[in-house]
Structures are given as structure tokens and as C-alpha cells.
Enzyme design. Sequence first.
Site, PDB file in Angstrom:
ATOM      1  N   PHE A  44       2.768 -10.402   3.303  1.00 30.14           N
ATOM      2  CA  PHE A  44       3.504 -10.809   4.515  1.00 30.14           C
ATOM      3  C   PHE A  44       2.880 -12.045   5.171  1.00 30.14           C
ATOM      4  O   PHE A  44       3.595 -12.927   5.659  1.00 30.14           O
ATOM      5  CB  PHE A  44       3.499  -9.685   5.565  1.00 30.14           C
ATOM      6  N   ARG A  88     -10.362 -14.185   1.623  1.00 29.18           N
ATOM      7  CA  ARG A  88     -10.366 -14.886   0.334  1.00 29.18           C
ATOM      8  C   ARG A  88      -9.976 -16.348   0.520  1.00 29.18           C
ATOM      9  O   ARG A  88      -8.787 -16.702   0.477  1.00 29.18           O
ATOM     10  CB  ARG A  88      -9.427 -14.173  -0.644  1.00 29.18           C
ATOM     11  N   VAL A 107     -11.601  -9.719   9.960  1.00 29.20           N
ATOM     12  CA  VAL A 107     -11.312  -9.114  11.271  1.00 29.20           C
ATOM     13  C   VAL A 107     -12.161  -7.871  11.539  1.00 29.20           C
ATOM     14  O   VAL A 107     -12.189  -7.376  12.665  1.00 29.20           O
ATOM     15  CB  VAL A 107      -9.800  -8.789  11.453  1.00 29.20           C
ATOM     16  N   SER A 114       3.900  -0.213  11.160  1.00 28.85           N
ATOM     17  CA  SER A 114       4.489   0.318   9.923  1.00 28.85           C
ATOM     18  C   SER A 114       5.368   1.500  10.296  1.00 28.85           C
ATOM     19  O   SER A 114       5.145   2.149  11.331  1.00 28.85           O
ATOM     20  CB  SER A 114       3.377   0.814   8.988  1.00 28.85           C
ATOM     21  N   TYR A 119      -4.225   6.187   7.645  1.00 27.05           N
ATOM     22  CA  TYR A 119      -3.437   4.943   7.640  1.00 27.05           C
ATOM     23  C   TYR A 119      -2.307   5.031   8.678  1.00 27.05           C
ATOM     24  O   TYR A 119      -2.149   4.154   9.530  1.00 27.05           O
ATOM     25  CB  TYR A 119      -2.871   4.644   6.248  1.00 27.05           C
TER      26      TYR A 119
HETATM   27  P1  NDP Z   1      -1.391  -7.425   1.177  1.00 29.51           P
HETATM   28  O1  NDP Z   1      -2.450  -6.567   0.581  1.00 29.51           O
HETATM   29  O2  NDP Z   1      -0.540  -8.234   0.271  1.00 29.51           O
HETATM   30  O3  NDP Z   1      -2.044  -8.381   2.286  1.00 29.51           O
HETATM   31  C1  NDP Z   1      -2.998  -7.918   3.185  1.00 29.51           C
HETATM   32  C2  NDP Z   1      -3.698  -9.100   3.821  1.00 29.51           C
HETATM   33  O4  NDP Z   1      -4.645  -8.608   4.768  1.00 29.51           O
HETATM   34  C3  NDP Z   1      -4.446  -9.948   2.816  1.00 29.51           C
HETATM   35  O5  NDP Z   1      -4.179 -11.298   3.071  1.00 29.51           O
HETATM   36  C4  NDP Z   1      -5.915  -9.635   3.096  1.00 29.51           C
HETATM   37  O6  NDP Z   1      -6.690 -10.812   2.896  1.00 29.51           O
HETATM   38  C5  NDP Z   1      -5.856  -9.300   4.585  1.00 29.51           C
HETATM   39  N1  NDP Z   1      -7.010  -8.521   5.025  1.00 29.51           N
HETATM   40  C6  NDP Z   1      -7.367  -7.267   4.680  1.00 29.51           C
HETATM   41  N2  NDP Z   1      -8.520  -6.929   5.271  1.00 29.51           N
HETATM   42  C7  NDP Z   1      -8.896  -7.994   6.026  1.00 29.51           C
HETATM   43  C8  NDP Z   1     -10.004  -8.277   6.859  1.00 29.51           C
HETATM   44  N3  NDP Z   1     -10.999  -7.386   7.056  1.00 29.51           N
HETATM   45  N4  NDP Z   1     -10.076  -9.471   7.468  1.00 29.51           N
HETATM   46  C9  NDP Z   1      -9.103 -10.386   7.288  1.00 29.51           C
HETATM   47  N5  NDP Z   1      -8.039 -10.196   6.502  1.00 29.51           N
HETATM   48  C10 NDP Z   1      -7.940  -9.014   5.868  1.00 29.51           C
HETATM   49  O7  NDP Z   1      -0.493  -6.423   2.043  1.00 29.51           O
HETATM   50  P2  NDP Z   1       0.790  -6.673   2.991  1.00 29.51           P
HETATM   51  O8  NDP Z   1       1.125  -8.095   3.092  1.00 29.51           O
HETATM   52  O9  NDP Z   1       1.831  -5.733   2.548  1.00 29.51           O
HETATM   53  O10 NDP Z   1       0.213  -6.117   4.353  1.00 29.51           O
HETATM   54  C11 NDP Z   1       0.143  -6.865   5.553  1.00 29.51           C
HETATM   55  C12 NDP Z   1       0.226  -5.907   6.732  1.00 29.51           C
HETATM   56  O11 NDP Z   1       1.475  -5.239   6.700  1.00 29.51           O
HETATM   57  C13 NDP Z   1      -0.851  -4.818   6.751  1.00 29.51           C
HETATM   58  O12 NDP Z   1      -1.256  -4.638   8.076  1.00 29.51           O
HETATM   59  C14 NDP Z   1      -0.102  -3.586   6.230  1.00 29.51           C
HETATM   60  O13 NDP Z   1      -0.654  -2.387   6.718  1.00 29.51           O
HETATM   61  C15 NDP Z   1       1.279  -3.833   6.816  1.00 29.51           C
HETATM   62  N6  NDP Z   1       2.374  -3.148   6.153  1.00 29.51           N
HETATM   63  C16 NDP Z   1       2.607  -3.246   4.804  1.00 29.51           C
HETATM   64  C17 NDP Z   1       3.685  -2.602   4.231  1.00 29.51           C
HETATM   65  C18 NDP Z   1       3.970  -2.634   2.768  1.00 29.51           C
HETATM   66  O14 NDP Z   1       4.650  -1.709   2.272  1.00 29.51           O
HETATM   67  N7  NDP Z   1       3.547  -3.660   2.031  1.00 29.51           N
HETATM   68  C19 NDP Z   1       4.650  -1.851   5.054  1.00 29.51           C
HETATM   69  C20 NDP Z   1       4.278  -1.781   6.453  1.00 29.51           C
HETATM   70  C21 NDP Z   1       3.213  -2.430   6.966  1.00 29.51           C
HETATM   71  P3  NDP Z   1      -8.172 -10.867   2.290  1.00 29.51           P
HETATM   72  O15 NDP Z   1      -8.324  -9.696   1.366  1.00 29.51           O
HETATM   73  O16 NDP Z   1      -8.203 -12.194   1.607  1.00 29.51           O
HETATM   74  O17 NDP Z   1      -9.042 -10.824   3.503  1.00 29.51           O
HETATM   75  C1  8X3 Z   2       3.319   0.752   4.495  1.00 29.48           C
HETATM   76  C2  8X3 Z   2       4.609   1.481   4.406  1.00 29.48           C
HETATM   77  O1  8X3 Z   2       5.699   3.681   3.748  1.00 29.48           O
HETATM   78  O2  8X3 Z   2       3.874   2.852   2.346  1.00 29.48           O
HETATM   79  O3  8X3 Z   2       2.875   0.720   5.809  1.00 29.48           O
HETATM   80  O4  8X3 Z   2       3.395   3.753   4.531  1.00 29.48           O
HETATM   81  S1  8X3 Z   2       4.382   3.008   3.731  1.00 29.48           S
END
Ligand code: NDP
Ligand code: 8X3
Length: 259
Positions: free
Chosen positions: A24, A45, A68, A147, A160
Site C-alpha cells: 500500500f 529497506r 517506526v 484493517s 494483530y
Molecule cells: P507489506 O508487507 O507489503 O508492506 C508493509 C510495509 O510496512 C513495508 O513497506 C515495510 O517496510 C513497512 N514496515 C514494517 N515494519 C516497519 C517498521 N518497523 N518501520 C518502518 N516500516 C515498517 O504490507 P501491506 O502494504 O499490505 O500493509 C500496509 C499496512 O496495511 C499495514 O499496516 C497492514 O497491517 C495494513 N493492512 C494490510 C492488509 C492486507 O491484506 N494486505 C489489509 C488491511 C490492512 P520495511 O520492511 O522496508 O521497513
Molecule cells: C489484513 C486483513 O483480513 O487478513 O489486515 O486480517 S486480514
Amino acid sequence: MNIKDETIKADRKLVVITGASSGFGQACAERFAAEGWLVVAAARREERLVTLQQKLGESNCIISALDVSNSDSINRFTEFVFSHAKRVDVLVNNAGLALGILPAHQAELSDWQTMIETNIIGLTKMTRAFLPHMVDSKNGHVINLGSIAGSYPYPGANVYGATKAFVEQFSLNLRADLGGTGIRVTNIEPGLAETEFSQVRFHGDQQKASKLYQDLEPLVAADIAESIYWCASLPQHVNINRLEIMPTCQSFAPLAIAK
Ligand code: NDP
Ligand code: 8X3
């Protein structure tokens, strides 16, 4: 951090996106940049961020390492942004993760801790660091990534889901505190979306992650980026409090009754 002073001082709308190295966050960076916004893309990264910057152009995308879950990293990042930028129009608190899908009595405590430190504490500290500047400049929009797991329980979501419930209520409470300041707050609540999310959740098991999205049409990162951009681009007097988004193929299961 690589930045030419004149780039960040330019009088353009500025969006800060955490977790911009994937999913996202990366799609958001692309969406906002396409509309002429200046993007500050942050994540751990850095090599991924460099590739993103090359794609969007140095004049459209500033990159910075950010963890973060580390207070020093947040402080360095915030100082960097505000020592150069007059204001931040939008903060997308997107960095986050799920780790594991085991039931509570079998889950790894260390996974729980990482999720709490990232999804709750990290998001909270980022918000606290950026809000005073937004309030001072009477301008800003905090967009959090919640979420559907914050509203609907399911087996294995234990901590989570609870972190995302925190994000939901924190976002609403921010709205209460920020009444009259003009600062907007939105909680984006996506359902099943294919990103690297499941790969991370299954601790790198790519096969298990891919299987989840087989034979169905999940949301993709661009769908969420579009929703986020829409919330940010609405007129200043419009605040979307919560936006729950599912793929059409996802809906609700019956309540479980153990016999
Ligand atoms: P990805 O794993 O593709 O992306 C997650 C991002 O978060 C990466 O860029 C990673 O970057 C970053 N991240 C993780 N930990 C840290 C940290 N400690 N500091 C800084 N950056 C961090 O997952 P999504 O894009 O799907 O997820 C993005 C958000 O959306 C999350 O909060 C997730 O919970 C939420 N979400 C996702 C859903 C899904 O089904 N995909 C549905 C609902 C919500 P790096 O590792 O380089 O630091
Ligand atoms: C991610 C969506 O349904 O996998 O937050 O929990 S779900």
C-alpha cells in the site's frame, strides 16, 4: 536521506508515507506523485526506496530510512522532515504488519511484541511527533492504516486484530481532540489485499502466502492507494472518519458454536 534543499521547500503539497517500500505504501507514493505531490517515502529497506525514487524522480520523491519501532529513528526522521519542510499536508501511517496466525495459546510472544511495537507504539509516536507541527500550521491530515481485523474477530488474528482495533479507536479519539484545529483524521480499513503482507505474516513462506490469494480476486495495493488519495483530495471541510473496504469475494462467516 538524500535531498536537495530546494526540492522540499518547493511550494507543493507534501505527503509523508511510512512503509513505502512495499504494498500500500509504495502504491500510495506512486498515486500521490502522479498527482504532482511531493512524496517523502520512508521504510527500513532503503534499497527498495532507492528504486522507488528512481521510478518517481528525485524531484518528486524524497526517501529516508525509518524504523517506526525505534524512537531515535522516529526523532531523526521528524527532525529531518521539519528542518526542511514548511508543512506536511498528509501523514500516511501505513507501516505495519501481522506476524503469525496461530491461536493465542500457541502464538509466539515475540511476534505479539513486534506487532504491538510497530502497529500501536510506532504509529502512536509518529502521530505525536507530527501533530504539533500540523496544529501550528493549521493544516494536516493523518491517514492511518487500520484493517477489517480491527472490527471483526477471526481465528488467529488475536493480537494483530487488537492492534488494528487500537488504530480505529485512536483515530476516532484523535478526531475528538483535534476538533476546531482543522486537522483531518481518517482510518482506512481494508480487507484481504494481495501485497507482501501474507509473506510477512507466514514468516517468509511464499507458497503459503500465494495459496491464500489463489482462485479469487483480492484487493490490490492500487485499490487502497486510490481510496487514500480520494480521502486526501476531498475538500478541506470533508473528513472521512473510517473507510472499510473489502474485495467483493470477501464477506462474513457465521458465528462459531463449539459442540
Ligand atoms: P507489506 O508487507 O507489503 O508492506 C508493509 C510495509 O510496512 C513495508 O513497506 C515495510 O517496510 C513497512 N514496515 C514494517 N515494519 C516497519 C517498521 N518497523 N518501520 C518502518 N516500516 C515498517 O504490507 P501491506 O502494504 O499490505 O500493509 C500496509 C499496512 O496495511 C499495514 O499496516 C497492514 O497491517 C495494513 N493492512 C494490510 C492488509 C492486507 O491484506 N494486505 C489489509 C488491511 C490492512 P520495511 O520492511 O522496508 O521497513
Ligand atoms: C489484513 C486483513 O483480513 O487478513 O489486515 O486480517 S486480514
